[in-house]
Motif scaffolding. Structure first.
Motif, PDB file in Angstrom:
ATOM      1  N   ILE A   1       3.390  -3.859 -12.750  1.00  6.43           N
ATOM      2  CA  ILE A   1       3.972  -5.076 -12.184  1.00  6.43           C
ATOM      3  C   ILE A   1       5.377  -4.731 -11.710  1.00  6.43           C
ATOM      4  CG2 ILE A   1       4.628  -7.472 -12.630  1.00  6.43           C
ATOM      5  CD1 ILE A   1       2.524  -7.413 -14.905  1.00  6.43           C
ATOM      6  N   ALA A   2       5.599  -4.876 -10.411  1.00  4.54           N
ATOM      7  CA  ALA A   2       6.839  -4.394  -9.802  1.00  4.54           C
ATOM      8  C   ALA A   2       7.372  -5.418  -8.815  1.00  4.54           C
ATOM      9  CB  ALA A   2       6.584  -3.059  -9.100  1.00  4.54           C
TER      10      ALA A   2
ATOM     11  N   ARG B   1       0.833  -1.198   0.000  1.00  6.59           N
ATOM     12  CA  ARG B   1       0.000   0.000   0.000  1.00  6.59           C
ATOM     13  C   ARG B   1       0.874   1.257   0.000  1.00  6.59           C
ATOM     14  NH1 ARG B   1      -3.473  -1.465   4.027  1.00  6.59           N
ATOM     15  NH2 ARG B   1      -4.206  -2.967   2.511  1.00  6.59           N
ATOM     16  N   ALA B   2       2.001   1.205   0.703  1.00  8.81           N
ATOM     17  CA  ALA B   2       2.918   2.351   0.707  1.00  8.81           C
ATOM     18  C   ALA B   2       3.480   2.596  -0.684  1.00  8.81           C
ATOM     19  CB  ALA B   2       4.054   2.100   1.700  1.00  8.81           C
ATOM     20  N   LEU B   3       3.834   1.525  -1.377  1.00  4.44           N
ATOM     21  CA  LEU B   3       4.334   1.657  -2.746  1.00  4.44           C
ATOM     22  C   LEU B   3       3.260   2.248  -3.656  1.00  4.44           C
ATOM     23  CD1 LEU B   3       7.033   0.910  -4.154  1.00  4.44           C
ATOM     24  CD2 LEU B   3       5.951  -1.234  -4.851  1.00  4.44           C
ATOM     25  N   THR B   4       2.014   1.886  -3.416  1.00  6.75           N
ATOM     26  CA  THR B   4       0.907   2.401  -4.213  1.00  6.75           C
ATOM     27  C   THR B   4       0.691   3.887  -3.951  1.00  6.75           C
ATOM     28  OG1 THR B   4      -0.135   0.206  -4.057  1.00  6.75           O
ATOM     29  CG2 THR B   4      -1.510   2.015  -4.844  1.00  6.75           C
ATOM     30  N   VAL B   5       0.830   4.305  -2.701  1.00 10.62           N
ATOM     31  CA  VAL B   5       0.733   5.734  -2.377  1.00 10.62           C
ATOM     32  C   VAL B   5       1.809   6.514  -3.128  1.00 10.62           C
ATOM     33  CG1 VAL B   5       1.033   7.445  -0.540  1.00 10.62           C
ATOM     34  CG2 VAL B   5      -0.368   5.415  -0.135  1.00 10.62           C
ATOM     35  N   ALA B   6       3.024   5.976  -3.155  1.00  9.01           N
ATOM     36  CA  ALA B   6       4.111   6.651  -3.861  1.00  9.01           C
ATOM     37  C   ALA B   6       3.805   6.769  -5.356  1.00  9.01           C
ATOM     38  CB  ALA B   6       5.426   5.907  -3.645  1.00  9.01           C
ATOM     39  N   GLU B   7       3.235   5.720  -5.944  1.00  6.76           N
ATOM     40  CA  GLU B   7       2.875   5.781  -7.364  1.00  6.76           C
ATOM     41  C   GLU B   7       1.710   6.742  -7.585  1.00  6.76           C
ATOM     42  OE1 GLU B   7       4.359   4.722  -9.868  1.00  6.76           O
ATOM     43  OE2 GLU B   7       5.700   3.153  -9.194  1.00  6.76           O
TER      44      GLU B   7
ATOM     45  N   PHE C   1      -5.596   2.549 -11.083  1.00  9.93           N
ATOM     46  CA  PHE C   1      -4.487   1.646 -11.387  1.00  9.93           C
ATOM     47  C   PHE C   1      -4.292   0.665 -10.237  1.00  9.93           C
ATOM     48  CE2 PHE C   1      -2.417   4.993  -8.957  1.00  9.93           C
ATOM     49  CZ  PHE C   1      -1.476   4.323  -8.184  1.00  9.93           C
ATOM     50  N   ALA C   2      -3.515  -0.367 -10.511  1.00  9.71           N
ATOM     51  CA  ALA C   2      -3.130  -1.336  -9.488  1.00  9.71           C
ATOM     52  C   ALA C   2      -1.629  -1.524  -9.554  1.00  9.71           C
ATOM     53  CB  ALA C   2      -3.840  -2.674  -9.704  1.00  9.71           C
ATOM     54  N   VAL C   3      -1.020  -1.766  -8.408  1.00 14.56           N
ATOM     55  CA  VAL C   3       0.392  -2.125  -8.336  1.00 14.56           C
ATOM     56  C   VAL C   3       0.467  -3.559  -7.839  1.00 14.56           C
ATOM     57  CG1 VAL C   3       2.608  -1.681  -7.224  1.00 14.56           C
ATOM     58  CG2 VAL C   3       1.140   0.241  -7.867  1.00 14.56           C
ATOM     59  N   VAL C   4       1.036  -4.435  -8.641  1.00 19.37           N
ATOM     60  CA  VAL C   4       1.202  -5.835  -8.263  1.00 19.37           C
ATOM     61  C   VAL C   4       2.689  -6.098  -8.073  1.00 19.37           C
ATOM     62  CG1 VAL C   4       0.942  -8.239  -8.992  1.00 19.37           C
ATOM     63  CG2 VAL C   4      -0.884  -6.588  -9.448  1.00 19.37           C
ATOM     64  N   THR C   5       3.058  -6.566  -6.892  1.00 22.96           N
ATOM     65  CA  THR C   5       4.463  -6.809  -6.585  1.00 22.96           C
ATOM     66  C   THR C   5       4.727  -8.308  -6.529  1.00 22.96           C
ATOM     67  OG1 THR C   5       4.015  -6.692  -4.202  1.00 22.96           O
ATOM     68  CG2 THR C   5       4.679  -4.660  -5.309  1.00 22.96           C
TER      69      THR C   5
ATOM     70  N   SER D   1       9.337 -12.380  -2.868  1.00 26.34           N
ATOM     71  CA  SER D   1       9.138 -13.432  -1.877  1.00 26.34           C
ATOM     72  C   SER D   1       7.659 -13.653  -1.601  1.00 26.34           C
ATOM     73  CB  SER D   1       9.860 -13.069  -0.572  1.00 26.34           C
ATOM     74  OG  SER D   1      11.258 -13.012  -0.793  1.00 26.34           O
ATOM     75  N   GLY D   2       6.854 -12.635  -1.860  1.00 27.09           N
ATOM     76  CA  GLY D   2       5.406 -12.749  -1.799  1.00 27.09           C
ATOM     77  C   GLY D   2       4.810 -12.103  -3.028  1.00 27.09           C
ATOM     78  N   VAL D   3       3.492 -12.138  -3.116  1.00 32.00           N
ATOM     79  CA  VAL D   3       2.779 -11.485  -4.210  1.00 32.00           C
ATOM     80  C   VAL D   3       1.761 -10.550  -3.581  1.00 32.00           C
ATOM     81  CG1 VAL D   3       1.271 -11.766  -6.216  1.00 32.00           C
ATOM     82  CG2 VAL D   3       3.078 -13.450  -5.762  1.00 32.00           C
ATOM     83  N   GLY D   4       1.906  -9.252  -3.825  1.00 28.17           N
ATOM     84  CA  GLY D   4       1.013  -8.265  -3.222  1.00 28.17           C
ATOM     85  C   GLY D   4       0.332  -7.422  -4.265  1.00 28.17           C
ATOM     86  N   CYS D   5      -0.673  -6.661  -3.835  1.00 29.90           N
ATOM     87  CA  CYS D   5      -1.408  -5.815  -4.763  1.00 29.90           C
ATOM     88  C   CYS D   5      -1.947  -4.598  -4.037  1.00 29.90           C
ATOM     89  CB  CYS D   5      -2.563  -6.594  -5.400  1.00 29.90           C
ATOM     90  SG  CYS D   5      -3.603  -5.616  -6.514  1.00 29.90           S
ATOM     91  N   GLY D   6      -1.677  -3.407  -4.577  1.00 28.15           N
ATOM     92  CA  GLY D   6      -2.261  -2.176  -4.088  1.00 28.15           C
ATOM     93  C   GLY D   6      -3.188  -1.603  -5.140  1.00 28.15           C
ATOM     94  N   LEU D   7      -4.296  -1.004  -4.712  1.00 25.46           N
ATOM     95  CA  LEU D   7      -5.315  -0.511  -5.629  1.00 25.46           C
ATOM     96  C   LEU D   7      -5.551   0.986  -5.445  1.00 25.46           C
ATOM     97  CD1 LEU D   7      -7.931  -3.355  -5.045  1.00 25.46           C
ATOM     98  CD2 LEU D   7      -6.422  -3.132  -7.033  1.00 25.46           C
TER      99      LEU D   7
END
Length: 402
Positions: free
Chosen positions: A339-340, A204-210, A222-226, A229-235
């Protein structure tokens, strides 16, 4: 009582917050453009920005308009006065927490990174990690206190952690990677450091930065999918980064789209992460090749060399990621998916399979959603933590209430 930053913003109205947000995320920008984009009158914009200029947060330096400059030109032959944030007016600290180390950055008001510090960890227990966060933060605070750096006063510290994080109360409720449950991280760090601390989920922090300083500036959704070591998603939807009613949202890595016999780090079965994370790809390659000594770099090398077992692990990951992306896009309909993460270095190994699976499962016009690769380092995750502080600072949210 909420802590207040060392340098409070002179924002007394919602209009002032909106105006500063526009200058911060879209500047340099003339007053007329702010008025057009916000619906405020030019007089209201001028009234809102005047105390910001006087306090040294914003500047207006006239520049001669160029031919064909469109709406940025106020009139033929007249200069425009674009408004720009003075980045060095304040400083922020951001920290990304991982099981193996801490990454700390200092940034300015525009989330521009000034300095970076990495601190390895011997284990991920709270008894080890929290004192090291305090130590790292104090080191960065000392750096900011050095007047030779020209840095502005510290307004707050952001800490990004994977998992279920209650940002409103600064509590890490459940972080499987860290092995943490119900950790009151913000309160503990605030007491130790004497500065406002914002704790949030790392994706979510990465999504705020974007949203404020990246692709989200011009995107409606938009969505950020990371992937790592895990798979995350910010919306980012309807003008806001989605937090979820209970603090959980976008948990793409825990959609049950993988084989049911596979157990996830969260304790559940069939999660996307059991196939698509870098740890899962490595485990699968070790198992199928009979080479337990392989590291991830070795698995990637084998796949690039055409080893069928290694290729199968990456193909399976691509298939599941593509299906998960389609499910998310079908549900919420973003115009763009970024995708990051550290796992994108291996993107070429599963891109074709991922895109094919996405196209196969995306419904109708949802298939028009753009998939964009954007390389990120752990420094960017720490910058995201700083960006959450900047957003709270501008909006006057806890714990940085004005």
């Amino acid at each position: 009582m909420p802590l207040r930053p060392n340098r409070p913003l002179p924002l007394a109205t919602p209009a002032g917050v909106e105006v500063l947000t526009r200058i911060l995320t879209q500047g340099p920008i003339p007053r007329v453009q702010i008025a057009r984009r916000t619906g405020l009158s030019q007089a209201a914009v001028t009234k809102a920005v005047a105390p910001l200029i006087e306090a040294g947060f914003v500047t207006d330096e006239p520049v001669a308009p160029t031919e064909g400059s469109g709406e940025s030109q106020l009139g033929i032959g007249r200069p425009v006065s674009p408004l720009t944030v003075l980045a060095d007016s304040v400083s922020v600290i951001g920290v990304k927490v991982t099981p193996t180390g801490l990454i700390g950055v200092t940034t300015d008001l525009t989330a521009g990174i000034r300095t970076v510090r990495h601190s390895p960890l011997r284990d991920s227990s709270t008894e080890t990690v929290i004192p090291r966060i305090v130590e790292l933060a104090r080191e960065l605070m000392d750096f900011l206190d050095d007047q030779a750096n020209g840095a502005g006063p510290l307004i707050g510290i952001g800490v990004a952690v994977s998992g279920d994080v209650d940002a409103a109360h600064g509590v890490v409720r459940d972080s499987p990677f860290m092995g943490w449950r119900e950790v009151p991280l913000a309160a503990t760090l605030t007491e130790e450091l004497g500065a406002p601390v914002v704790v949030t989920n790392d994706v979510r922090a990465l999504t705020v930065a974007e949203h404020w300083f990246g692709v989200g500036v011009d995107a409606d959704s938009f969505a950020v999918v990371t992937i790592g070591s895990g798979v995350g998603c910010g919306l980012y939807l309807n003008g806001e980064v989605v937090s979820g009613a209970y603090g959980v949202s976008g948990e793409l890595g825990h959609l049950p789209l993988a084989p049911g016999e596979l157990i996830c780090t969260c304790g559940r079965r069939g999660c996307v992460e059991t196939v698509a994370s870098s740890d899962a790809i490595l485990a699968r390659t070790r198992e199928t090749t009979g080479r337990p000594e392989l590291d991830l770099a070795g698995a990637i090398e084998l796949a690039h060399a055409g080893d069928e077992h290694a290729r199968e692990a990456f193909d399976q990951a691509g298939e599941v990621i593509g299906s998960a992306l389609a499910a998310m896009v079908n549900l919420v309909g973003p115009e763009l998916v970024v995708i990051a993460g550290e796992g994108v270095a291996d993107y070429d190994l599963y891109e074709q399979r991922m895109r094919r699976a996405f196209s196969a499962h995306a419904f109708g016009a949802a298939g028009d959603c753009r998939l964009m690769l954007r390389s990120h380092t752990f420094d960017d995750w720490a910058r995201g933590a700083a960006a959450t502080v900047i957003r709270s600072y501008v909006r006057g949210e806890p714990p940085l209430q004005r």
